[in-house]
Write a protein that holds these residues in place. Structure first.
Motif, PDB file in Angstrom:
ATOM      1  N   TYR A 133     -12.650  32.290  27.413  1.00 53.27           N
ATOM      2  CA  TYR A 133     -13.737  31.322  27.371  1.00 53.27           C
ATOM      3  C   TYR A 133     -14.766  31.761  28.400  1.00 53.27           C
ATOM      4  CZ  TYR A 133     -16.337  26.972  27.748  1.00 53.27           C
ATOM      5  OH  TYR A 133     -17.338  26.044  27.773  1.00 53.27           O
ATOM      6  N   LYS A 134     -15.939  32.189  27.932  1.00 51.55           N
ATOM      7  CA  LYS A 134     -16.926  32.833  28.800  1.00 51.55           C
ATOM      8  C   LYS A 134     -17.392  31.929  29.942  1.00 51.55           C
ATOM      9  CE  LYS A 134     -18.632  36.129  25.358  1.00 51.55           C
ATOM     10  NZ  LYS A 134     -19.805  36.601  24.585  1.00 51.55           N
ATOM     11  N   GLY A 135     -17.501  30.621  29.651  1.00 58.90           N
ATOM     12  CA  GLY A 135     -17.951  29.703  30.703  1.00 58.90           C
ATOM     13  C   GLY A 135     -17.007  29.694  31.891  1.00 58.90           C
ATOM     14  N   PHE A 136     -15.691  29.563  31.627  1.00 62.55           N
ATOM     15  CA  PHE A 136     -14.706  29.572  32.700  1.00 62.55           C
ATOM     16  C   PHE A 136     -14.640  30.945  33.361  1.00 62.55           C
ATOM     17  CE2 PHE A 136     -11.897  25.924  30.855  1.00 62.55           C
ATOM     18  CZ  PHE A 136     -12.869  25.012  31.251  1.00 62.55           C
ATOM     19  N   GLU A 137     -14.762  31.998  32.557  1.00 66.80           N
ATOM     20  CA  GLU A 137     -14.698  33.355  33.084  1.00 66.80           C
ATOM     21  C   GLU A 137     -15.802  33.573  34.126  1.00 66.80           C
ATOM     22  OE1 GLU A 137     -13.212  37.337  33.323  1.00 66.80           O
ATOM     23  OE2 GLU A 137     -12.379  35.524  32.447  1.00 66.80           O
ATOM     24  N   ILE A 138     -16.990  33.080  33.839  1.00 70.98           N
ATOM     25  CA  ILE A 138     -18.109  33.225  34.767  1.00 70.98           C
ATOM     26  C   ILE A 138     -17.884  32.404  36.032  1.00 70.98           C
ATOM     27  CG2 ILE A 138     -20.550  32.660  35.106  1.00 70.98           C
ATOM     28  CD1 ILE A 138     -20.951  33.402  32.114  1.00 70.98           C
ATOM     29  N   LEU A 139     -17.493  31.141  35.865  1.00 71.00           N
ATOM     30  CA  LEU A 139     -17.319  30.250  37.017  1.00 71.00           C
ATOM     31  C   LEU A 139     -16.183  30.683  37.937  1.00 71.00           C
ATOM     32  CD1 LEU A 139     -17.803  26.699  35.449  1.00 71.00           C
ATOM     33  CD2 LEU A 139     -19.437  28.005  36.803  1.00 71.00           C
ATOM     34  N   MET A 140     -15.157  31.289  37.364  1.00 75.35           N
ATOM     35  CA  MET A 140     -13.966  31.621  38.141  1.00 75.35           C
ATOM     36  C   MET A 140     -13.953  33.051  38.673  1.00 75.35           C
ATOM     37  SD  MET A 140     -12.137  28.888  38.266  1.00 75.35           S
ATOM     38  CE  MET A 140     -13.738  28.114  38.438  1.00 75.35           C
ATOM     39  N   HIS A 141     -14.598  33.986  37.957  1.00 73.07           N
ATOM     40  CA  HIS A 141     -14.375  35.392  38.277  1.00 73.07           C
ATOM     41  C   HIS A 141     -15.643  36.190  38.584  1.00 73.07           C
ATOM     42  CE1 HIS A 141     -10.155  34.885  37.273  1.00 73.07           C
ATOM     43  NE2 HIS A 141     -10.510  34.317  36.137  1.00 73.07           N
ATOM     44  N   LYS A 142     -16.817  35.659  38.291  1.00 72.56           N
ATOM     45  CA  LYS A 142     -18.063  36.354  38.625  1.00 72.56           C
ATOM     46  C   LYS A 142     -18.605  35.817  39.955  1.00 72.56           C
ATOM     47  CE  LYS A 142     -18.105  38.586  34.698  1.00 72.56           C
ATOM     48  NZ  LYS A 142     -17.837  40.039  34.636  1.00 72.56           N
ATOM     49  N   PRO A 143     -19.008  36.698  40.873  1.00 74.70           N
ATOM     50  CA  PRO A 143     -19.484  36.229  42.183  1.00 74.70           C
ATOM     51  C   PRO A 143     -20.593  35.176  42.080  1.00 74.70           C
ATOM     52  CG  PRO A 143     -19.137  38.596  42.248  1.00 74.70           C
ATOM     53  CD  PRO A 143     -18.945  38.179  40.819  1.00 74.70           C
ATOM     54  N   TRP A 144     -21.565  35.398  41.210  1.00 76.39           N
ATOM     55  CA  TRP A 144     -22.666  34.435  41.110  1.00 76.39           C
ATOM     56  C   TRP A 144     -22.198  33.133  40.459  1.00 76.39           C
ATOM     57  CZ3 TRP A 144     -24.380  32.555  36.417  1.00 76.39           C
ATOM     58  CH2 TRP A 144     -24.011  33.262  35.276  1.00 76.39           C
ATOM     59  N   GLY A 145     -21.198  33.250  39.555  1.00 80.89           N
ATOM     60  CA  GLY A 145     -20.640  32.058  38.924  1.00 80.89           C
ATOM     61  C   GLY A 145     -19.858  31.211  39.922  1.00 80.89           C
ATOM     62  N   ARG A 146     -19.071  31.883  40.781  1.00 85.18           N
ATOM     63  CA  ARG A 146     -18.311  31.166  41.806  1.00 85.18           C
ATOM     64  C   ARG A 146     -19.256  30.462  42.780  1.00 85.18           C
ATOM     65  NH1 ARG A 146     -15.165  36.013  41.908  1.00 85.18           N
ATOM     66  NH2 ARG A 146     -16.031  36.556  43.941  1.00 85.18           N
ATOM     67  N   TYR A 147     -20.362  31.155  43.126  1.00 85.80           N
ATOM     68  CA  TYR A 147     -21.350  30.566  44.024  1.00 85.80           C
ATOM     69  C   TYR A 147     -21.991  29.334  43.388  1.00 85.80           C
ATOM     70  CZ  TYR A 147     -25.707  30.008  46.627  1.00 85.80           C
ATOM     71  OH  TYR A 147     -26.737  29.486  47.349  1.00 85.80           O
ATOM     72  N   LEU A 148     -22.370  29.448  42.118  1.00 86.82           N
ATOM     73  CA  LEU A 148     -22.977  28.319  41.407  1.00 86.82           C
ATOM     74  C   LEU A 148     -22.019  27.142  41.319  1.00 86.82           C
ATOM     75  CD1 LEU A 148     -25.230  27.096  39.666  1.00 86.82           C
ATOM     76  CD2 LEU A 148     -24.198  28.229  37.680  1.00 86.82           C
ATOM     77  N   PHE A 149     -20.742  27.421  41.007  1.00 89.69           N
ATOM     78  CA  PHE A 149     -19.743  26.362  40.873  1.00 89.69           C
ATOM     79  C   PHE A 149     -19.593  25.601  42.192  1.00 89.69           C
ATOM     80  CE2 PHE A 149     -15.092  25.482  39.408  1.00 89.69           C
ATOM     81  CZ  PHE A 149     -15.454  24.182  39.078  1.00 89.69           C
ATOM     82  N   LYS A 150     -19.574  26.346  43.299  1.00 86.51           N
ATOM     83  CA  LYS A 150     -19.443  25.705  44.608  1.00 86.51           C
ATOM     84  C   LYS A 150     -20.659  24.847  44.910  1.00 86.51           C
ATOM     85  CE  LYS A 150     -18.276  26.691  49.422  1.00 86.51           C
ATOM     86  NZ  LYS A 150     -17.923  27.759  50.406  1.00 86.51           N
ATOM     87  N   LYS A 151     -21.860  25.344  44.587  1.00 86.58           N
ATOM     88  CA  LYS A 151     -23.088  24.585  44.830  1.00 86.58           C
ATOM     89  C   LYS A 151     -23.109  23.308  43.997  1.00 86.58           C
ATOM     90  CE  LYS A 151     -26.384  25.667  46.856  1.00 86.58           C
ATOM     91  NZ  LYS A 151     -26.839  25.335  48.223  1.00 86.58           N
ATOM     92  N   VAL A 152     -22.712  23.417  42.743  1.00 82.70           N
ATOM     93  CA  VAL A 152     -22.685  22.246  41.863  1.00 82.70           C
ATOM     94  C   VAL A 152     -21.706  21.206  42.392  1.00 82.70           C
ATOM     95  CG1 VAL A 152     -21.995  21.441  39.566  1.00 82.70           C
ATOM     96  CG2 VAL A 152     -23.452  23.453  39.791  1.00 82.70           C
ATOM     97  N   THR A 153     -20.578  21.671  42.909  1.00 78.28           N
ATOM     98  CA  THR A 153     -19.565  20.762  43.449  1.00 78.28           C
ATOM     99  C   THR A 153     -20.112  19.951  44.615  1.00 78.28           C
ATOM    100  OG1 THR A 153     -17.792  22.280  42.816  1.00 78.28           O
ATOM    101  CG2 THR A 153     -17.264  20.642  44.497  1.00 78.28           C
TER     102      THR A 153
END
Length: 272
Positions: A133-153
């Motif tokens: 699932y590309k959405g989870f893959e980005i949020l969990m494993h891509k550096p920019w996705g992890r950064y975005l997820f933390k900011k959103v949180t």
């Protein structure tokens, strides 16, 4: 109700219910608890005695001594086997079945990898884990996705705005939007989302191995998808389905929110 005291992990809380005699270990979707499947009272619960587990950061399951760094690194998939081993200690080593909805399907599939010779049936509903699932893959494993997820949180407005945009482009339907919004309307709830998805990010089954074991051991396999589910649709799972010899596959006129009385009625009225 009871707990499995899993060494190195914590206390996994489970709910017991169902009118059947055959044991089934069940794993719910995000924002729910192990009681989620109680609505399947006229179908699945007539056959099975369920042990429905609360995910960590849900219900009464509690991690023991885990630091934030450990949580963000993810729970090793080997710990899934400890669920079954601790359950065996309480109830005896025996044959069992597994069921999973949405993110809970990952744990059910890994248990098939580990205990195929003991499993009678696997039931998956709107399952995660059958395709990337590309959405989870980005949020969990891509550096920019992890950064975005933390900011959103951490933000009070980013998460609601993101959800609204996902609804506007019909990536999620109204029912899923309502459920998701109710899970991010406080800082603690947003933090629970963040920790939950990070904790389970390593729990990815080997679908080729799972399919091979299901075929080899003649495990009964039921897959249920929502025709209007944009999160985990049937089309994404078609390669896995094609590799199974005798899978029972259903696509119902629903969205991602599948575990309802409507599904119970559908399953009850299937031709025998």
């Amino acid at each position: 109700m009871g707990f499995l005291d899993i060494k190195g992990l914590g206390k996994a809380h489970y709910h017991e219910y169902g009118m059947g005699n055959k044991p089934m270990l069940a794993f719910h979707g995000y924002g729910m608890t192990g009681r989620q499947f109680h609505v399947l009272e006229n179908s699945v619960l007539q056959q099975y005695h369920l042990y429905g587990f609360d995910h960590f950061f849900h219900g009464e399951s509690k991690l023991n001594g885990w630091t934030e760094q450990q949580i963000l690194a993810g729970m090793p998939r080997e710990m899934v086997k400890a669920y079954a081993e601790e359950w065996f200690k309480q109830f005896g080593r025996q044959r069992f079945s597994v069921m999973g909805y949405s993110i809970g399907a990952n744990i059910a599939l890994i248990l098939v990898e580990e205990y195929a010779e003991l499993i009678d049936e696997i039931i998956l509903m709107a399952p995660d884990g059958l395709a990337v699932y590309k959405g989870f893959e980005i949020l969990m494993h891509k550096p920019w996705g992890r950064y975005l997820f933390k900011k959103v949180t951490k933000s009070k407005w980013l998460a609601p705005a993101l959800l609204k945009n996902l609804k506007n482009i019909r990536f999620i339907d109204d029912s899923l939007y309502t459920i998701a919004y109710n899970e991010i309307d406080t800082e603690q709830k947003r933090l629970d989302v963040y920790y939950t998805l990070n904790l389970i990010k390593l729990l990815k089954p080997d679908t080729n191995k799972v399919a091979e074991l299901i075929n080899k051991h003649n495990i009964k396999c039921r897959l249920v998808f929502g025709r209007h589910d944009n999160l985990f649709p049937k089309k994404a799972a078609l390669p896995f389905i094609a590799s199974l010899q005798n899978a029972e596959v259903h696509e119902v006129d629903m969205g991602h929110w599948l575990v309802t009385k409507q599904l119970d009625n559908y399953l009850v009225n299937l031709p025998q």
